[in-house]
Design a protein around this motif. Sequence first.
Motif, PDB file in Angstrom:
ATOM      1  N   THR A 252       0.846  -1.191   0.000  1.00  0.00           N
ATOM      2  CA  THR A 252       0.000   0.000   0.000  1.00  0.00           C
ATOM      3  C   THR A 252       0.882   1.242   0.000  1.00  0.00           C
ATOM      4  OG1 THR A 252      -1.651  -1.177   1.323  1.00  0.00           O
ATOM      5  CG2 THR A 252      -1.864   1.205   1.223  1.00  0.00           C
ATOM      6  N   ILE A 253       0.518   2.236  -0.798  1.00  0.00           N
ATOM      7  CA  ILE A 253       1.237   3.508  -0.826  1.00  0.00           C
ATOM      8  C   ILE A 253       0.334   4.592  -0.227  1.00  0.00           C
ATOM      9  CG2 ILE A 253       2.222   5.320  -2.285  1.00  0.00           C
ATOM     10  CD1 ILE A 253       3.094   3.118  -4.214  1.00  0.00           C
ATOM     11  N   TRP A 254       0.841   5.214   0.844  1.00  0.00           N
ATOM     12  CA  TRP A 254       0.165   6.347   1.474  1.00  0.00           C
ATOM     13  C   TRP A 254       0.799   7.635   0.955  1.00  0.00           C
ATOM     14  CZ3 TRP A 254      -2.619   6.200   6.569  1.00  0.00           C
ATOM     15  CH2 TRP A 254      -2.944   4.910   6.962  1.00  0.00           C
ATOM     16  N   VAL A 255      -0.045   8.585   0.588  1.00  0.00           N
ATOM     17  CA  VAL A 255       0.427   9.908   0.174  1.00  0.00           C
ATOM     18  C   VAL A 255      -0.232  10.954   1.062  1.00  0.00           C
ATOM     19  CG1 VAL A 255       0.453  11.642  -1.655  1.00  0.00           C
ATOM     20  CG2 VAL A 255       0.875   9.241  -2.217  1.00  0.00           C
ATOM     21  N   VAL A 256       0.582  11.820   1.656  1.00  0.00           N
ATOM     22  CA  VAL A 256       0.075  12.939   2.450  1.00  0.00           C
ATOM     23  C   VAL A 256       0.083  14.176   1.547  1.00  0.00           C
ATOM     24  CG1 VAL A 256       0.320  14.254   4.575  1.00  0.00           C
ATOM     25  CG2 VAL A 256       1.082  11.865   4.488  1.00  0.00           C
ATOM     26  N   ASP A 257      -1.047  14.837   1.474  1.00  0.00           N
ATOM     27  CA  ASP A 257      -1.244  15.866   0.454  1.00  0.00           C
ATOM     28  C   ASP A 257      -1.696  17.190   1.057  1.00  0.00           C
ATOM     29  OD1 ASP A 257      -1.697  16.875  -2.278  1.00  0.00           O
ATOM     30  OD2 ASP A 257      -3.836  16.746  -1.760  1.00  0.00           O
ATOM     31  N   CYS A 258      -1.223  18.276   0.462  1.00  0.00           N
ATOM     32  CA  CYS A 258      -1.764  19.617   0.694  1.00  0.00           C
ATOM     33  C   CYS A 258      -1.392  20.450  -0.526  1.00  0.00           C
ATOM     34  CB  CYS A 258      -1.207  20.242   1.977  1.00  0.00           C
ATOM     35  SG  CYS A 258       0.569  20.544   1.936  1.00  0.00           S
ATOM     36  N   ASP A 259      -1.933  21.649  -0.640  1.00  0.00           N
ATOM     37  CA  ASP A 259      -1.617  22.434  -1.832  1.00  0.00           C
ATOM     38  C   ASP A 259      -0.232  23.059  -1.720  1.00  0.00           C
ATOM     39  OD1 ASP A 259      -1.774  24.957  -0.492  1.00  0.00           O
ATOM     40  OD2 ASP A 259      -3.929  25.077  -0.869  1.00  0.00           O
ATOM     41  N   GLU A 260       0.274  23.532  -2.863  1.00  0.00           N
ATOM     42  CA  GLU A 260       1.649  24.015  -2.935  1.00  0.00           C
ATOM     43  C   GLU A 260       1.878  25.251  -2.072  1.00  0.00           C
ATOM     44  OE1 GLU A 260      -0.191  23.131  -5.490  1.00  0.00           O
ATOM     45  OE2 GLU A 260       0.919  21.686  -6.727  1.00  0.00           O
ATOM     46  N   ARG A 261       0.881  26.124  -1.987  1.00  0.00           N
ATOM     47  CA  ARG A 261       1.035  27.327  -1.170  1.00  0.00           C
ATOM     48  C   ARG A 261       1.201  26.962   0.300  1.00  0.00           C
ATOM     49  NH1 ARG A 261       3.174  31.914  -1.754  1.00  0.00           N
ATOM     50  NH2 ARG A 261       4.163  31.282   0.201  1.00  0.00           N
ATOM     51  N   THR A 262       0.441  25.969   0.742  1.00  0.00           N
ATOM     52  CA  THR A 262       0.566  25.518   2.128  1.00  0.00           C
ATOM     53  C   THR A 262       1.932  24.888   2.371  1.00  0.00           C
ATOM     54  OG1 THR A 262      -1.826  25.143   2.290  1.00  0.00           O
ATOM     55  CG2 THR A 262      -0.430  23.986   3.883  1.00  0.00           C
ATOM     56  N   GLN A 263       2.416  24.096   1.407  1.00  0.00           N
ATOM     57  CA  GLN A 263       3.763  23.538   1.527  1.00  0.00           C
ATOM     58  C   GLN A 263       4.785  24.645   1.749  1.00  0.00           C
ATOM     59  OE1 GLN A 263       3.261  20.771  -2.219  1.00  0.00           O
ATOM     60  NE2 GLN A 263       5.132  20.172  -1.145  1.00  0.00           N
ATOM     61  N   MET A 264       4.730  25.662   0.904  1.00  0.00           N
ATOM     62  CA  MET A 264       5.712  26.742   0.988  1.00  0.00           C
ATOM     63  C   MET A 264       5.615  27.469   2.317  1.00  0.00           C
ATOM     64  SD  MET A 264       5.851  28.358  -2.849  1.00  0.00           S
ATOM     65  CE  MET A 264       7.227  29.391  -2.349  1.00  0.00           C
ATOM     66  N   ASP A 265       4.400  27.774   2.761  1.00  0.00           N
ATOM     67  CA  ASP A 265       4.232  28.501   4.016  1.00  0.00           C
ATOM     68  C   ASP A 265       4.791  27.699   5.186  1.00  0.00           C
ATOM     69  OD1 ASP A 265       3.018  30.551   2.651  1.00  0.00           O
ATOM     70  OD2 ASP A 265       0.961  29.968   3.186  1.00  0.00           O
ATOM     71  N   ARG A 266       4.510  26.411   5.216  1.00  0.00           N
ATOM     72  CA  ARG A 266       4.986  25.577   6.326  1.00  0.00           C
ATOM     73  C   ARG A 266       6.505  25.481   6.339  1.00  0.00           C
ATOM     74  NH1 ARG A 266       0.722  20.542   5.546  1.00  0.00           N
ATOM     75  NH2 ARG A 266      -1.072  21.479   6.634  1.00  0.00           N
ATOM     76  N   VAL A 267       7.097  25.261   5.174  1.00  0.00           N
ATOM     77  CA  VAL A 267       8.549  25.084   5.115  1.00  0.00           C
ATOM     78  C   VAL A 267       9.267  26.383   5.458  1.00  0.00           C
ATOM     79  CG1 VAL A 267      10.509  24.481   3.648  1.00  0.00           C
ATOM     80  CG2 VAL A 267       8.374  23.196   3.465  1.00  0.00           C
ATOM     81  N   MET A 268       8.770  27.513   4.945  1.00  0.00           N
ATOM     82  CA  MET A 268       9.412  28.788   5.256  1.00  0.00           C
ATOM     83  C   MET A 268       9.293  29.110   6.742  1.00  0.00           C
ATOM     84  SD  MET A 268       8.753  31.330   1.984  1.00  0.00           S
ATOM     85  CE  MET A 268       6.974  31.135   1.953  1.00  0.00           C
ATOM     86  N   ALA A 269       8.169  28.751   7.349  1.00  0.00           N
ATOM     87  CA  ALA A 269       7.967  29.040   8.773  1.00  0.00           C
ATOM     88  C   ALA A 269       8.894  28.215   9.654  1.00  0.00           C
ATOM     89  CB  ALA A 269       6.513  28.779   9.150  1.00  0.00           C
ATOM     90  N   ARG A 270       9.149  26.968   9.269  1.00  0.00           N
ATOM     91  CA  ARG A 270       9.938  26.089  10.146  1.00  0.00           C
ATOM     92  C   ARG A 270      11.435  26.155   9.859  1.00  0.00           C
ATOM     93  NH1 ARG A 270       8.088  20.386   7.330  1.00  0.00           N
ATOM     94  NH2 ARG A 270       9.831  20.192   5.867  1.00  0.00           N
ATOM     95  N   SER A 271      11.811  26.535   8.640  1.00  0.00           N
ATOM     96  CA  SER A 271      13.224  26.455   8.262  1.00  0.00           C
ATOM     97  C   SER A 271      13.857  27.802   7.945  1.00  0.00           C
ATOM     98  CB  SER A 271      13.378  25.552   7.034  1.00  0.00           C
ATOM     99  OG  SER A 271      12.740  26.147   5.910  1.00  0.00           O
ATOM    100  N   LEU A 272      13.046  28.841   7.819  1.00  0.00           N
ATOM    101  CA  LEU A 272      13.518  30.183   7.470  1.00  0.00           C
ATOM    102  C   LEU A 272      14.117  30.251   6.064  1.00  0.00           C
ATOM    103  CD1 LEU A 272      15.131  31.279  10.877  1.00  0.00           C
ATOM    104  CD2 LEU A 272      12.784  31.583  10.073  1.00  0.00           C
ATOM    105  N   LEU A 273      13.791  29.268   5.227  1.00  0.00           N
ATOM    106  CA  LEU A 273      14.210  29.335   3.829  1.00  0.00           C
ATOM    107  C   LEU A 273      13.387  30.383   3.092  1.00  0.00           C
ATOM    108  CD1 LEU A 273      14.512  25.533   2.930  1.00  0.00           C
ATOM    109  CD2 LEU A 273      16.380  27.128   3.332  1.00  0.00           C
ATOM    110  N   ARG A 274      13.973  30.941   2.049  1.00  0.00           N
ATOM    111  CA  ARG A 274      13.244  31.893   1.218  1.00  0.00           C
ATOM    112  C   ARG A 274      12.337  31.147   0.246  1.00  0.00           C
ATOM    113  NH1 ARG A 274      18.474  33.639   1.136  1.00  0.00           N
ATOM    114  NH2 ARG A 274      18.738  32.926  -1.001  1.00  0.00           N
ATOM    115  N   ALA A 275      11.352  31.866  -0.274  1.00  0.00           N
ATOM    116  CA  ALA A 275      10.377  31.245  -1.179  1.00  0.00           C
ATOM    117  C   ALA A 275      11.065  30.614  -2.390  1.00  0.00           C
ATOM    118  CB  ALA A 275       9.344  32.280  -1.636  1.00  0.00           C
TER     119      ALA A 275
END
Length: 212
Positions: free
Chosen positions: A141-164
């Motif tokens: 079985t393959i599980w995929v966790v999904d959200c939209d791209e804008r949410t991905q970017m917001d979460r990653v920038m918030a936790r890692s301080l990377l630029r967009a």
Amino acid sequence: MTLNPTTRIATQHVWGLTGGIGSGKSTVAAMLADLGAVVVDADALSRGLTAVDGVAMPSIAKEFGHAMVLADGSLNRDSMRALVFHTPAAKEQLQALLHPLIQKAITLAVAHAFEQQGASHVVCDIPLLVESAHWRQSFNTIWVVDCDERTQMDRVMARSLLRAAQVTAIMANQATRTQRNAAADVLIYNQGISLEGLRHNVQSIANQLGLS
């Protein structure tokens, strides 16, 4: 949350888990572990291969030179990251070197989970699962966790301080959202939902698949 009716079931359950950066894949992995699954973390195994005395390091030094090796014998991650980002051929060369070793390490970890830990379910947390034909064919079985791209970017920038732009570059090196979702037997939508709501959805699907 969806469950594909063609999901493959076997006596020994080996599930693949993936999702784009910032999707919440690691959170879902932790929830499955709380339910009793043994989680095999591909990223952790990969880091082990390139840590001090890692089995990949002699080959990396030979192929890429000692500039890619720190004084303690581990991988110079900053230098390697810069090289593969700007040189596609170097990226392919590194992947050709590491992927067989990672595959072997995951296979051994799964066997150990069943034979030594008495696991009934093993979850292989693999960020680039969809990008690999090898792994797409390897799991019940393959599980995929999904959200939209804008949410991905917001979460990653918030936790890692990377630029967009940096997050966009990382996402460009991963499968698209459409490609990931098309590979899913189980699709967990992790957006606009509380942590407890996500936990409920994960547990509901896991129970349907025999993990309780």
